[in-house]
Design a protein around this motif. Structure first.
Motif, PDB file in Angstrom:
ATOM      1  N   THR B  54      -0.118  -9.017  -6.569  1.00 27.44           N
ATOM      2  CA  THR B  54      -0.736  -8.033  -7.455  1.00 27.44           C
ATOM      3  C   THR B  54      -0.752  -8.544  -8.885  1.00 27.44           C
ATOM      4  O   THR B  54      -1.762  -8.422  -9.598  1.00 27.44           O
ATOM      5  CB  THR B  54       0.021  -6.697  -7.359  1.00 27.44           C
ATOM      6  N   ASP B  94      -4.023  -1.700  -5.786  1.00 28.03           N
ATOM      7  CA  ASP B  94      -3.271  -1.249  -4.607  1.00 28.03           C
ATOM      8  C   ASP B  94      -2.714   0.152  -4.828  1.00 28.03           C
ATOM      9  O   ASP B  94      -2.363   0.837  -3.894  1.00 28.03           O
ATOM     10  CB  ASP B  94      -2.146  -2.242  -4.247  1.00 28.03           C
ATOM     11  N   ASP B 170      -7.028  -5.437  -3.544  1.00 30.62           N
ATOM     12  CA  ASP B 170      -5.581  -5.510  -3.364  1.00 30.62           C
ATOM     13  C   ASP B 170      -5.180  -4.582  -2.222  1.00 30.62           C
ATOM     14  O   ASP B 170      -5.186  -3.362  -2.380  1.00 30.62           O
ATOM     15  CB  ASP B 170      -4.887  -5.108  -4.672  1.00 30.62           C
ATOM     16  N   GLU B 171      -4.873  -5.159  -1.113  1.00 30.48           N
ATOM     17  CA  GLU B 171      -4.493  -4.423   0.093  1.00 30.48           C
ATOM     18  C   GLU B 171      -5.482  -3.306   0.423  1.00 30.48           C
ATOM     19  O   GLU B 171      -5.117  -2.136   0.471  1.00 30.48           O
ATOM     20  CB  GLU B 171      -3.083  -3.857  -0.064  1.00 30.48           C
TER      21      GLU B 171
HETATM   22 MG   LIG Z   1       0.996  -5.725  -4.499  1.00 29.25          MG
END
Ligand SMILES: [Mg+2]
Ligand SMILES: Nc1ncnc2c1ncn2[C@@H]1O[C@H](COP(=O)(O)OP(=O)(O)OP(=O)(O)O)[C@@H](O)[C@H]1O
Lengths: 426, 313
Positions: B54, B94, B170-171
């Motif tokens: 991240t 995220d 992000d994810e």
């Molecule tokens: Mg992360």
């Protein structure tokens, strides 16, 4: 035109259903941070929409406004037949109070709250600059005080009509109120950009407001001790201890009757008494009071002359005029003629009484009293008419506003060098 | 995909980062990250929790200033041209964040306006994007009623409002149901097909296998570069052969000097491509080995990940 192009100009083929609408955001350069008109108005719009109060919020505002309106109704009902500015001033104070209570509370959770919810970073990614976000949030929170003003405007107008204020004066004072609310909204915003947690920033915002509203008065009170001087003074008294009983009786009789002719000055000895009295030079520290934003607001109010207010078409001095008088008193400092101590010399007094062929006539006494009273009234007029001094408070307010916004914008600029301690970007 | 006239201007290397580092106080979140993401391709960013994925994405997106290293995104340098970098990036954080009081469509419209897109256009695009992420029926509902997966999809739509050339996800698969994951996979491939560069981080490696062109492994703030790439390439050649009598299989392989890893169920052999795999299978059957299962070992990324010296923070 329709016939000239039989085949060539078919409408452009509609994009396939799945292709999203093409967009063309303008290119960007550098890393601008100044607020722009479009950005600020969009940010304000976003904030106002997303911070619409919940049901609980509406109940809270409802109760608050009910109380405020009750006070205002009372102020409106008890408006006496003659001009009276106090009721109008109470409504103005209500506007200020509501603004100062709500707007900084809102702004003080605005940045750290958004960052915690994860909605700040996406905005920072967009074309909104740090200045857009900061000013937009400031204006959105501040708007509440404008709503308060609008909600209370019926009372404001009603009480204004019998207040003896001129329209321009009202507008200036309302402007000052809105500026003060704006300033402390910005202070709240600055705290929310510094503190990681909302509890801390709200507390700090209210503490700052409290410091300027109440703290300045306390600091003024304490600092008067520093400017208090001792002035030595020498009085003379008749020494009752060394007096013969006959002389004492004679003196008492003389005081009762006012006839001093039977007394012999040699019967009485004098004693000196030296003591110190204090003079407080409030004029040296009055500027502390002038920094107070509430004082700044009252200082924008019109001057009411305690003598000629009726001819001037004014109401009798109200709350603001009285504050102005107290403040002017502090600004002028002690008046040597009036409050300054005149040494008391009982012996000289007695000698004068004895030697005076005639007694002091009642007319003389009255003339003397009248003179004292005229002095006092002149002082009152001087105090009441002293030029208004909102400038220092105004300067402090503007400085706080600009300083706070500078902090906020710096804190909002990305890429971040340093983060608010204990927080993540996302 | 259709030949898109409005596709972002092709930039060969959409993201180039060299030796990027960033620490928070004493925590060295990213120590040395080097990566390139070409336009029109999908690259995975893989690593254990807390390895700095991240943080790296934040630096690439121009939100966080690196302590060291150089970054170029879509031809711009975030330390001098941060606004240009941010404008060319669609970032899906995220952390799920949405404006609770606003409806999905309002959210996208306002976000589009924040990118200086005229309101009507922004709104039309919002409608299209909601359809693309299957949220059309929620267009007029406030974002606070959305489920986790729906919020995730709204967040993806939000990253696309300004038609960015680079996507940092992000994810994105976090909290999505199986069908949505498959749809996400298709979507991500479409994004690459439209010429965008996509960098996607995820912990669901089996999923990444099917959608990424390249993978970057991170561990303790460092990208693993060539070693990991070699391991992935090696893992991709591994085939698992299950035989009824493993003994017979082992003997046949040994007789012809085929290198293999003996297993209880059979063996693992390395085969370069599908043609050779077909030949190998035919050959094994010919040798009289009773093969009952034959195929790639499994997720190449997962194998590489597990083979990496495992650490967690
Ligand atoms: Mg992360
Ligand atoms: N703002 C911050 N302040 C202090 N430490 C931080 C901050 N942000 C990240 N870290 C630390 O940096 C390291 C990397 O964090 P990061 O969020 O980049 O990990 P990640 O790879 O995204 O993990 P995950 O897979 O769990 O999402 C972690 O050890 C984290 O604790």
């Amino acid at each position: 035109m329709t016939t000239t192009a039989p085949t060539g100009t078919q409408p452009p083929a509609a994009p396939p259903a799945s292709a999203p609408t093409p967009v063309a955001p303008p290119p960007r350069k550098g890393n601008p941070w100044l607020p722009t008109f479009r950005g600020v108005s969009l940010m304000t719009r976003i904030e106002l929409r997303r911070r619409r109060p919940s049901t609980k919020g509406y109940i809270f505002y409802g109760i608050l406004f009910a109380i405020v309106i009750a006070i205002c109704i009372a102020a409106a009902i008890f408006t006496p037949a003659q001009l009276s500015s106090t009721n109008f001033e109470i409504v103005l104070i209500m506007v200020l109070g509501v603004g100062m209570l709500i707007a900084p509370s809102l702004s003080a959770t605005s940045i750290n709250g958004d960052s915690g919810e994860g909605v700040l970073a996406p905005l920072q990614m967009s074309h909104l600059t740090a200045g857009d976000i900061a000013v937009g949030k400031l204006l959105a929170s501040w708007t509440v005080s404008v709503f308060a003003l609008v909600a209370l405007s019926p009372f404001l107008i009603y009480t204004y009509l019998s207040s003896g204020w001129r329209l321009g004066e009202m507008l200036i004072t309302i402007g000052a109120i809105l500026l003060v609310v704006l300033t402390f909204t910005a202070v709240g915003l600055a705290w929310s950009s510094i503190a990681a947690r909302a509890v801390a920033s709200v507390a700090l915002a209210h503490l700052t407001t409290g410091f300027f509203l109440i703290g300045t008065i306390i600091v003024f009170g304490v600092s008067t001790l520093l400017v208090t001087e001792e002035a030595p003074d020498r009085d003379r008294y008749i020494d009752y201890g060394q007096m013969t009983p006959a002389a004492e009786d004679a003196l008492n009789d003389a005081y009762m009757t006012g006839d001093f002719s039977a007394l012999n000055a040699d019967d009485y000895t004098c004693i000196d008494s030296e003591w110190a009295y204090t003079v407080t030079h409030t004029e040296k520290v009055a500027w502390i009071l002038l920094m107070n934003p509430a004082v700044m607001i009252t200082e924008t109010a019109p001057i009411v002359d305690p003598e000629t207010w009726e001819e001037d078409g004014r109401a009798a001095p109200g709350v603001f005029a009285n504050v102005h008088q107290l403040l002017s008193e502090a600004r002028l400092g002690p008046d040597d003629e009036l409050t300054g101590y005149e040494p008391w010399d009982e012996c000289a007094d007695l000698e004068r009484q004895i030697s005076a062929a005639a007694q002091v006539s009642d007319e003389d006494m009255e003339a003397e009293w009248a003179e004292t009273e005229a002095d006092w009234e002149a002082r009152q007029r001087e105090v009441a008419n002293l030029e208004r001094a909102p400038w220092l408070g105004l300067g402090v307010s503007v400085l706080l506003l600009v300083g706070s916004m500078w902090i906020v914008i710096n804190r909002l600029r990305v890429p971040y060098k340093k983060l608010r301690s204990g927080t993540r970007v996302a | 995909m259709t030949a898109t006239a409005q596709a972002p201007a092709p930039v060969r290397e959409a993201i180039v980062a060299t030796g990027v580092a960033r620490s928070f106080g004493s925590v060295h979140a990213v120590q040395d990250a080097t990566l390139t993401v070409p336009a029109g391709s999908v690259t995975a960013l893989i690593g254990p929790n807390g390895c700095g994925k991240t943080t790296l994405m934040l630096m690439l997106s121009g939100l966080l200033r690196p302590d060291a290293g150089t970054i170029t995104v879509a031809g711009h340098n975030p330390s001098t041209d941060a606004a240009a970098v941010r404008a060319s990036i669609g970032w899906m954080p995220d952390q799920l964040g949405s404006w609770d009081n606003l409806t999905c469509l309002q959210t996208l419209t306002l976000m589009g306006e924040a990118y200086r897109i005229p309101r009507a256009t922004a709104r039309a695009r919002g409608v299209d994007l909601l359809a693309r992420v299957h949220l059309s029926e929620f267009a007029e509902r406030p974002a606070r009623v959305l489920s986790r997966g729906q919020k995730q999809r709204l967040s993806l739509a939000r990253a696309l409002v300004h038609d960015p050339g680079v996507l940092l996800l992000d994810e994105p698969a976090n909290g999505l149901d199986p069908r949505s994951r498959i749809e996400l996979r298709t979507l991500v491939r479409e994004f690459a097909g439209e010429g965008r560069a996509v960098l996607v981080s995820s912990h669901v490696l089996a999923e990444l296998d099917e959608m990424v062109d390249d993978a970057i492994f991170m561990s303790q703030g460092r990208t693993l570069g060539d070693d990991a790439a070699a391991m992935v390439a090696d893992a991709k050649t591994k085939y698992r052969v299950d035989a009824l009598e493993p003994q017979v299989l082992h003997e046949a392989l040994a007789a012809y000097n085929v290198p293999f890893e003996a297993q209880e169920y059979g063996a693992i052999v390395r085969i370069d491509d599908a043609h050779k795999a077909a030949q190998a299978l035919a050959w094994l059957v010919q040798q009289g080995v009773a093969v009952h299962r034959f195929g790639p070992v499994g997720s190449a990324l997962e194998q590489t990940y597990m083979a990496m010296n495992e650490e967690r923070r």
